[in-house]
Design an enzyme around this catalytic site. Structure first.
Site, PDB file in Angstrom:
ATOM      1  CB  THR A 172     101.169  -8.718 -49.562  1.00 21.53           C
ATOM      2  OG1 THR A 172     102.217 -10.097 -50.257  1.00 21.53           O
ATOM      3  CG2 THR A 172      99.601  -8.796 -50.875  1.00 21.53           C
ATOM      4  CE1 TYR A 213      96.126 -11.716 -49.107  1.00 13.48           C
ATOM      5  CE2 TYR A 213      97.817 -12.593 -51.176  1.00 13.48           C
ATOM      6  CZ  TYR A 213      97.526 -12.627 -49.817  1.00 13.48           C
ATOM      7  OH  TYR A 213      98.417 -11.894 -49.023  1.00 13.48           O
ATOM      8  CB  ALA A 256      93.556  -8.541 -57.672  1.00  8.13           C
TER       9      ALA A 256
HETATM   10  P1  NAD Z   1      96.479 -15.148 -41.654  1.00 11.68           P
HETATM   11  O1  NAD Z   1      95.802 -15.536 -42.729  1.00 11.68           O
HETATM   12  O2  NAD Z   1      97.411 -16.419 -41.170  1.00 11.68           O
HETATM   13  O3  NAD Z   1      95.805 -14.588 -40.530  1.00 11.68           O
HETATM   14  C1  NAD Z   1      94.952 -13.877 -40.998  1.00 11.68           C
HETATM   15  C2  NAD Z   1      93.740 -13.557 -39.072  1.00 11.68           C
HETATM   16  O4  NAD Z   1      92.598 -12.612 -40.318  1.00 11.68           O
HETATM   17  C3  NAD Z   1      93.133 -14.606 -39.130  1.00 11.68           C
HETATM   18  O5  NAD Z   1      93.051 -14.590 -37.657  1.00 11.68           O
HETATM   19  C4  NAD Z   1      91.334 -13.772 -39.305  1.00 11.68           C
HETATM   20  O6  NAD Z   1      90.105 -14.481 -38.397  1.00 11.68           O
HETATM   21  C5  NAD Z   1      91.404 -12.719 -39.275  1.00 11.68           C
HETATM   22  N1  NAD Z   1      89.774 -12.610 -40.389  1.00 11.68           N
HETATM   23  C6  NAD Z   1      90.123 -13.074 -41.895  1.00 11.68           C
HETATM   24  N2  NAD Z   1      88.934 -12.018 -41.974  1.00 11.68           N
HETATM   25  C7  NAD Z   1      88.560 -11.352 -41.159  1.00 11.68           C
HETATM   26  C8  NAD Z   1      87.411 -10.366 -40.772  1.00 11.68           C
HETATM   27  N3  NAD Z   1      86.513  -9.789 -42.129  1.00 11.68           N
HETATM   28  N4  NAD Z   1      87.425  -9.867 -39.743  1.00 11.68           N
HETATM   29  C9  NAD Z   1      88.363  -9.656 -38.483  1.00 11.68           C
HETATM   30  N5  NAD Z   1      89.631 -10.653 -38.594  1.00 11.68           N
HETATM   31  C10 NAD Z   1      88.982 -11.352 -39.623  1.00 11.68           C
HETATM   32  O7  NAD Z   1      97.243 -14.706 -42.621  1.00 11.68           O
HETATM   33  P2  NAD Z   1      98.883 -14.168 -42.472  1.00 11.68           P
HETATM   34  O8  NAD Z   1      99.742 -14.271 -43.148  1.00 11.68           O
HETATM   35  O9  NAD Z   1      99.643 -14.080 -41.327  1.00 11.68           O
HETATM   36  O10 NAD Z   1      98.480 -12.771 -43.189  1.00 11.68           O
HETATM   37  C11 NAD Z   1      98.196 -10.834 -42.483  1.00 11.68           C
HETATM   38  C12 NAD Z   1      98.276 -10.061 -42.790  1.00 11.68           C
HETATM   39  O11 NAD Z   1      99.715 -10.049 -43.934  1.00 11.68           O
HETATM   40  C13 NAD Z   1      96.792 -10.278 -44.449  1.00 11.68           C
HETATM   41  O12 NAD Z   1      97.115  -9.075 -45.129  1.00 11.68           O
HETATM   42  C14 NAD Z   1      98.367 -10.501 -45.341  1.00 11.68           C
HETATM   43  O13 NAD Z   1      98.257 -10.249 -46.636  1.00 11.68           O
HETATM   44  C15 NAD Z   1      99.589  -9.661 -45.055  1.00 11.68           C
HETATM   45  N6  NAD Z   1     100.434 -10.349 -46.100  1.00 11.68           N
HETATM   46  C16 NAD Z   1     101.160 -11.824 -45.435  1.00 11.68           C
HETATM   47  C17 NAD Z   1     102.405 -12.575 -46.043  1.00 11.68           C
HETATM   48  C18 NAD Z   1     102.431 -13.797 -45.582  1.00 11.68           C
HETATM   49  O14 NAD Z   1     103.580 -14.635 -45.875  1.00 11.68           O
HETATM   50  N7  NAD Z   1     101.744 -14.755 -44.197  1.00 11.68           N
HETATM   51  C19 NAD Z   1     103.392 -11.854 -46.376  1.00 11.68           C
HETATM   52  C20 NAD Z   1     102.870 -10.204 -46.914  1.00 11.68           C
HETATM   53  C21 NAD Z   1     101.560 -10.233 -46.251  1.00 11.68           C
END
Ligand code: NAD
Ligand code: TYD
Length: 335
Positions: A123, A147, A149
Site C-alpha cells: 500500500t 496498519y 507499519a
Molecule cells: P478488506 O479488509 O476488504 O479485505 C481483507 C480480506 O482479507 C477479507 O476478506 C478478510 O476476511 C481476509 N483476511 C483477513 N485476515 C485474514 C487471515 N488471517 N487469513 C486469511 N484471510 C484473511 O481489504 P481490501 O481493502 O480489499 O485490501 C486488500 C489488500 O489491498 C490489503 O492487503 C490492503 O493492505 C491492500 N490495499 C488496500 C487499499 C484500499 O484502498 N482498500 C489500497 C492499497 C492496498
C-alpha cells in the site's frame, strides 16, 4: 498459467479481482480467506458456483491450510490483511499477526511449492506523509499507523524473499481504492450509506486531508497486467490515479449526488497520527507498462454511489450490531 491462488479473495479488492480474473481468463482460482468481519461470501455470490473457483475458509497464518491451497497454484496474489487504520489504532496485535506473520507463512510456502509469481499487494501508506510531493518507489518507508507499519514489514519481508531466495516477488503500492463491495467502515462506503439514511458523516479534524483515489476496477486491471508481465521480479510499483481529493471534497460529491444537505457533515475529533496527504508518483508503472487508469473520478464516483444505492441488501447486513458497537467505541474513544 493454470491456477491462481488469491488470498483475501472475499474482501473488497480481492473479490473484485476474482471477478476480473474469471471474466478475462480461464484459470482455476483458489480463494483462501478467513472470513473476518471484512470478509464476506456475498462478495463472491455470483461466482462461487463457477467450477473454476475453489473457496477455502482458512487463515494465512496456518501453514497447513496455506500449503494445501498452494500445492496446486502457479501464481499467488496476496491481498489478505487487516486493513483499517482506525482499528489498528484501537488494537494493533492482529495487524502484526496477519499482515506480517501471515505474509511470512505465505512466502515460505511459495518457496517450497516453486510458485512462478508472487504478487504482493502492499500500500502507499507504507511511505507515510507525501509532504514533499508524490512518493516514489525509492523513497524511505515512514509508516505512521500500526496498519501501515505492519504492511511495511510485510512489504520488505516479501522483498527479502526475492533477494535471499530468488522468489519471483513483485510488490505493488496502490493508493486508496473505491468501488463495489467495500466494507462500510472506510470513508466512501461509510459516507454514502450514512447519507442514504440521513445519518451524520463524521469528518476527522479539518477534513482537509487528501488521498489519491483509484477505482478498484482500474487497480484490478493493472494487477492483471503485472501478473502477466515478465521481468518485474523484485520490483516495487506504485499504482494510483493521480486524482487527489480531500475528505470534504469527497463528502460534497456524495451529498450532491444523493441530494442530501450539508448539515449531515459533522466534524469530530481527529484520528491519531492522521496522515495529511498520501499520493504516489506513477511514472515507473507508466513507463514500464504503458498503463493509464480508465475511470475518471467523476464517473467512478457516480457508478460507486449508484452501486451502493442499488445494493442496500449487501451493505445493510454489514451495518449490524457488531458494526454499531465498533462505530460507537471508535467515536467514544476519539472524544
Ligand atoms: P478488506 O479488509 O476488504 O479485505 C481483507 C480480506 O482479507 C477479507 O476478506 C478478510 O476476511 C481476509 N483476511 C483477513 N485476515 C485474514 C487471515 N488471517 N487469513 C486469511 N484471510 C484473511 O481489504 P481490501 O481493502 O480489499 O485490501 C486488500 C489488500 O489491498 C490489503 O492487503 C490492503 O493492505 C491492500 N490495499 C488496500 C487499499 C484500499 O484502498 N482498500 C489500497 C492499497 C492496498
Ligand atoms: P479511510 O477510508 O479509513 O482510508 P485510509 O485511512 O487508509 O486512507 O480514510 C480515508 C480518509 O478519510 C482519511 O483521511 C480519514 C478520513 N475519514 C474521515 O474523515 N471520517 C471517517 O469516518 C473515515 C472512516 C475516514
Amino acid at each position: 498459467m493454470k491456477c491462481v491462488m488469491v488470498t483475501g479473495g472475499a474482501g473488497f479488492i480481492g473479490s473484485n479481482f476474482v471477478h476480473h480474473l474469471l471474466e478475462n481468463h480461464d484459470y482455476s482460482v483458489i480463494v483462501l480467506d478467513k472470513l473476518t468481519y471484512a470478509g464476506n461470501l456475498d462478495n463472491l455470490k455470483d461466482v462461487i458456483e463457477d467450477e473454476r473457483v475453489s473457496f477455502v475458509k482458512g487463515d494465512i497464518c496456518d501453514s497447513r491450510a496455506v500449503g494445501e491451497c498452494m500445492k496446486d497454484a502457479d501464481c499467488v496474489v496476496h491481498f489478505a490483511a487487516e486493513t483499517h487504520v482506525d482499528r489498528s489504532i484501537m488494537d494493533a496485535g492482529v495487524f502484526v499477526q496477519t499482515d506480517v506473520f501471515g505474509t511470512f507463512i505465505l512466502l515460505e510456502a511459495a518457496r517450497k511449492h516453486g510458485i512462478s509469481k508472487f504478487l504482493h499487494i502492499s500500500t502507499d501508506e507504507v511511505y507515510g506523509e507525501a509532504s514533499s510531493g508524490p512518493s516514489k518507489e525509492t523513497d524511505p518507508l515512514m509508516p505512521k499507523s500500526p496498519y501501515a507499519a505492519s504492511k511495511a514489514g510485510a512489504d520488505r519481508l516479501a522483498y527479502s524473499y526475492h533477494v535471499t531466495h530468488n522468489l519471483p516477488v513483485v510488490i505493488t503500492r496502490c493508493t486508496n481504492n473505491y468501488g463495489p463491495y467495500q466494507y462500510p467502515e472506510k470513508l466512501i462506503p461509510l459516507f454514502v450509506t450514512n447519507a442514504m439514511k440521513d445519518k451524520e458523516l463524521p469528518v476527522y479534524g479539518s477534513g482537509e486531508n487528501t488521498r489519491d483515489w483509484i477505482h478498484v476496477q482500474d487497480h484490478c486491471e493493472v494487477l492483471d497486467t503485472i501478473m502477466h508481465q515478465d521481468g518485474l521480479e523484485g520490483e516495487v510499483l506504485n499504482v494510483g490515479s493521480g486524482v487527489e481529493k480531500s475528505v470534504l471534497e469527497i463528502a460534497d460529491v456524495i451529498l450532491e449526488e444523493l441530494d442530501k444537505a450539508k448539515s449531515l457533515l459533522k466534524h469530530v475529533e481527529d484520528r491519531k497520527g492522521h496522515v495529511v496527504r498520501h499520493a504516489v508518483s506513477t511514472s515507473k508503472i507508466k513507463e514500464k507498462l504503458g498503463w493509464e487508469p480508465r475511470f475518471s473520478f467523476e464517473d467512478g464516483m457516480k457508478a460507486t454511489i449508484q452501486w451502493y444505492s442499488q445494493n442496500e441488501w449487501w451493505w445493510s447486513k454489514l451495518k449490524n450490531r457488531q458494526f454499531e458497537e465498533y462505530y460507537q467505541t471508535l467515536h467514544e474513544k476519539a472524544k
